[in-house]
Design a protein around this motif. Structure first.
Motif, PDB file in Angstrom:
ATOM      1  N   MET A   1      -4.732  22.807   7.863  1.00  0.00           N
ATOM      2  CA  MET A   1      -4.453  22.270   6.548  1.00  0.00           C
ATOM      3  C   MET A   1      -5.514  21.260   6.144  1.00  0.00           C
ATOM      4  O   MET A   1      -6.120  20.623   6.994  1.00  0.00           O
ATOM      5  CB  MET A   1      -3.114  21.550   6.540  1.00  0.00           C
ATOM      6  N   ALA A   2      -5.669  21.117   4.853  1.00  0.00           N
ATOM      7  CA  ALA A   2      -6.616  20.139   4.323  1.00  0.00           C
ATOM      8  C   ALA A   2      -6.025  18.738   4.454  1.00  0.00           C
ATOM      9  O   ALA A   2      -4.823  18.562   4.623  1.00  0.00           O
ATOM     10  CB  ALA A   2      -6.909  20.446   2.867  1.00  0.00           C
ATOM     11  N   LYS A   3      -6.886  17.773   4.376  1.00  0.00           N
ATOM     12  CA  LYS A   3      -6.454  16.380   4.412  1.00  0.00           C
ATOM     13  C   LYS A   3      -6.778  15.749   3.068  1.00  0.00           C
ATOM     14  O   LYS A   3      -7.734  16.133   2.405  1.00  0.00           O
ATOM     15  CB  LYS A   3      -7.151  15.626   5.530  1.00  0.00           C
ATOM     16  N   LEU A   4      -5.979  14.765   2.684  1.00  0.00           N
ATOM     17  CA  LEU A   4      -6.201  14.031   1.452  1.00  0.00           C
ATOM     18  C   LEU A   4      -6.526  12.585   1.775  1.00  0.00           C
ATOM     19  O   LEU A   4      -5.847  11.953   2.598  1.00  0.00           O
ATOM     20  CB  LEU A   4      -4.953  14.065   0.561  1.00  0.00           C
ATOM     21  N   LYS A   5      -7.559  12.076   1.133  1.00  0.00           N
ATOM     22  CA  LYS A   5      -7.921  10.672   1.243  1.00  0.00           C
ATOM     23  C   LYS A   5      -7.391   9.999  -0.022  1.00  0.00           C
ATOM     24  O   LYS A   5      -7.845  10.287  -1.124  1.00  0.00           O
ATOM     25  CB  LYS A   5      -9.440  10.534   1.338  1.00  0.00           C
ATOM     26  N   ILE A   6      -6.401   9.126   0.141  1.00  0.00           N
ATOM     27  CA  ILE A   6      -5.710   8.510  -0.987  1.00  0.00           C
ATOM     28  C   ILE A   6      -6.028   7.019  -0.998  1.00  0.00           C
ATOM     29  O   ILE A   6      -5.811   6.322  -0.010  1.00  0.00           O
ATOM     30  CB  ILE A   6      -4.194   8.729  -0.882  1.00  0.00           C
ATOM     31  N   THR A   7      -6.555   6.542  -2.130  1.00  0.00           N
ATOM     32  CA  THR A   7      -6.915   5.136  -2.288  1.00  0.00           C
ATOM     33  C   THR A   7      -6.156   4.558  -3.470  1.00  0.00           C
ATOM     34  O   THR A   7      -6.108   5.154  -4.541  1.00  0.00           O
ATOM     35  CB  THR A   7      -8.429   4.997  -2.554  1.00  0.00           C
ATOM     36  N   GLN A   8      -5.566   3.385  -3.285  1.00  0.00           N
ATOM     37  CA  GLN A   8      -4.875   2.711  -4.382  1.00  0.00           C
ATOM     38  C   GLN A   8      -5.916   1.953  -5.203  1.00  0.00           C
ATOM     39  O   GLN A   8      -6.599   1.076  -4.688  1.00  0.00           O
ATOM     40  CB  GLN A   8      -3.819   1.750  -3.848  1.00  0.00           C
ATOM     41  N   VAL A   9      -6.054   2.304  -6.485  1.00  0.00           N
ATOM     42  CA  VAL A   9      -7.067   1.691  -7.340  1.00  0.00           C
ATOM     43  C   VAL A   9      -6.474   0.780  -8.412  1.00  0.00           C
ATOM     44  O   VAL A   9      -7.201   0.014  -9.032  1.00  0.00           O
ATOM     45  CB  VAL A   9      -7.983   2.746  -8.004  1.00  0.00           C
ATOM     46  N   LYS A  10      -5.154   0.867  -8.628  1.00  0.00           N
ATOM     47  CA  LYS A  10      -4.485  -0.010  -9.587  1.00  0.00           C
ATOM     48  C   LYS A  10      -3.255  -0.614  -8.921  1.00  0.00           C
ATOM     49  O   LYS A  10      -2.662  -0.025  -8.023  1.00  0.00           O
ATOM     50  CB  LYS A  10      -4.070   0.757 -10.840  1.00  0.00           C
TER      51      LYS A  10
ATOM     52  N   LEU B   1       0.564   2.626   1.538  1.00  0.00           N
ATOM     53  CA  LEU B   1      -0.323   1.777   0.745  1.00  0.00           C
ATOM     54  C   LEU B   1       0.365   0.454   0.442  1.00  0.00           C
ATOM     55  O   LEU B   1       1.448   0.427  -0.131  1.00  0.00           O
ATOM     56  CB  LEU B   1      -0.712   2.482  -0.553  1.00  0.00           C
ATOM     57  N   LYS B   2      -0.285  -0.646   0.845  1.00  0.00           N
ATOM     58  CA  LYS B   2       0.301  -1.965   0.641  1.00  0.00           C
ATOM     59  C   LYS B   2      -0.601  -2.865  -0.180  1.00  0.00           C
ATOM     60  O   LYS B   2      -0.132  -3.807  -0.798  1.00  0.00           O
ATOM     61  CB  LYS B   2       0.577  -2.623   1.992  1.00  0.00           C
ATOM     62  N   LYS B   3      -1.892  -2.597  -0.178  1.00  0.00           N
ATOM     63  CA  LYS B   3      -2.848  -3.462  -0.859  1.00  0.00           C
ATOM     64  C   LYS B   3      -3.739  -2.641  -1.786  1.00  0.00           C
ATOM     65  O   LYS B   3      -3.913  -1.442  -1.598  1.00  0.00           O
ATOM     66  CB  LYS B   3      -3.748  -4.168   0.152  1.00  0.00           C
ATOM     67  N   LEU B   4      -4.310  -3.305  -2.745  1.00  0.00           N
ATOM     68  CA  LEU B   4      -5.266  -2.685  -3.646  1.00  0.00           C
ATOM     69  C   LEU B   4      -6.514  -2.281  -2.865  1.00  0.00           C
ATOM     70  O   LEU B   4      -6.939  -2.994  -1.948  1.00  0.00           O
ATOM     71  CB  LEU B   4      -5.633  -3.678  -4.743  1.00  0.00           C
ATOM     72  N   ASN B   5      -7.088  -1.146  -3.181  1.00  0.00           N
ATOM     73  CA  ASN B   5      -8.278  -0.582  -2.539  1.00  0.00           C
ATOM     74  C   ASN B   5      -8.055  -0.175  -1.087  1.00  0.00           C
ATOM     75  O   ASN B   5      -9.019   0.085  -0.369  1.00  0.00           O
ATOM     76  CB  ASN B   5      -9.479  -1.536  -2.638  1.00  0.00           C
ATOM     77  N   GLN B   6      -6.819  -0.097  -0.652  1.00  0.00           N
ATOM     78  CA  GLN B   6      -6.515   0.397   0.691  1.00  0.00           C
ATOM     79  C   GLN B   6      -6.562   1.924   0.674  1.00  0.00           C
ATOM     80  O   GLN B   6      -6.146   2.552  -0.293  1.00  0.00           O
ATOM     81  CB  GLN B   6      -5.126  -0.069   1.121  1.00  0.00           C
ATOM     82  N   THR B   7      -7.089   2.509   1.737  1.00  0.00           N
ATOM     83  CA  THR B   7      -7.221   3.962   1.832  1.00  0.00           C
ATOM     84  C   THR B   7      -6.434   4.481   3.025  1.00  0.00           C
ATOM     85  O   THR B   7      -6.466   3.879   4.097  1.00  0.00           O
ATOM     86  CB  THR B   7      -8.705   4.353   1.978  1.00  0.00           C
ATOM     87  N   VAL B   8      -5.748   5.597   2.817  1.00  0.00           N
ATOM     88  CA  VAL B   8      -5.040   6.279   3.896  1.00  0.00           C
ATOM     89  C   VAL B   8      -5.413   7.758   3.842  1.00  0.00           C
ATOM     90  O   VAL B   8      -5.799   8.275   2.803  1.00  0.00           O
ATOM     91  CB  VAL B   8      -3.506   6.122   3.789  1.00  0.00           C
ATOM     92  N   VAL B   9      -5.294   8.428   4.983  1.00  0.00           N
ATOM     93  CA  VAL B   9      -5.571   9.864   5.062  1.00  0.00           C
ATOM     94  C   VAL B   9      -4.303  10.556   5.537  1.00  0.00           C
ATOM     95  O   VAL B   9      -3.704  10.155   6.540  1.00  0.00           O
ATOM     96  CB  VAL B   9      -6.745  10.155   6.019  1.00  0.00           C
TER      97      VAL B   9
ATOM     98  N   LEU C   1      -2.173   5.438 -10.501  1.00  0.00           N
ATOM     99  CA  LEU C   1      -2.465   4.278  -9.656  1.00  0.00           C
ATOM    100  C   LEU C   1      -3.419   4.606  -8.520  1.00  0.00           C
ATOM    101  O   LEU C   1      -3.927   3.699  -7.859  1.00  0.00           O
ATOM    102  CB  LEU C   1      -1.170   3.726  -9.041  1.00  0.00           C
ATOM    103  N   LEU C   2      -3.662   5.893  -8.279  1.00  0.00           N
ATOM    104  CA  LEU C   2      -4.376   6.323  -7.082  1.00  0.00           C
ATOM    105  C   LEU C   2      -5.648   7.096  -7.409  1.00  0.00           C
ATOM    106  O   LEU C   2      -5.773   7.682  -8.472  1.00  0.00           O
ATOM    107  CB  LEU C   2      -3.471   7.231  -6.240  1.00  0.00           C
ATOM    108  N   SER C   3      -6.550   7.109  -6.424  1.00  0.00           N
ATOM    109  CA  SER C   3      -7.691   7.999  -6.426  1.00  0.00           C
ATOM    110  C   SER C   3      -7.470   8.957  -5.258  1.00  0.00           C
ATOM    111  O   SER C   3      -7.247   8.516  -4.120  1.00  0.00           O
ATOM    112  CB  SER C   3      -8.977   7.201  -6.225  1.00  0.00           C
ATOM    113  N   ILE C   4      -7.523  10.263  -5.536  1.00  0.00           N
ATOM    114  CA  ILE C   4      -7.201  11.261  -4.517  1.00  0.00           C
ATOM    115  C   ILE C   4      -8.409  12.159  -4.313  1.00  0.00           C
ATOM    116  O   ILE C   4      -8.945  12.726  -5.267  1.00  0.00           O
ATOM    117  CB  ILE C   4      -5.987  12.103  -4.957  1.00  0.00           C
ATOM    118  N   GLU C   5      -8.847  12.287  -3.050  1.00  0.00           N
ATOM    119  CA  GLU C   5      -9.980  13.140  -2.708  1.00  0.00           C
ATOM    120  C   GLU C   5      -9.576  14.048  -1.559  1.00  0.00           C
ATOM    121  O   GLU C   5      -8.788  13.661  -0.708  1.00  0.00           O
ATOM    122  CB  GLU C   5     -11.173  12.310  -2.261  1.00  0.00           C
TER     123      GLU C   5
END
Length: 60
Positions: A1-10, A28-36, A53-57
């Protein structure tokens, strides 16, 4: 399966309790935090609900 890199931007301030709980569920707990995460239907659905609220790659 593919993975998603999710970053909170707002900030989640001003969001509903349900949206804040979804942010917490994604890890996600903080702004600009990234999880995979694996791109399961549950994770994709949560990310789509918060896409304002998120950036998803996709990570290969």
């Amino acid at each position: 399966m593919a993975k998603l890199k999710i970053t909170q931007v707002k900030s989640g301030i001003g969001s509903t309790k349900r949206q804040k709980a979804t942010l917490e569920s994604l890890g996600l707990k903080k702004l600009n935090q990234t999880v995979v995460h694996e791109a399961t239907p549950q994770i994709v659905g949560m990310a789509n609900k918060l896409r304002h609220l998120l950036s998803i790659e996709e990570v290969k």
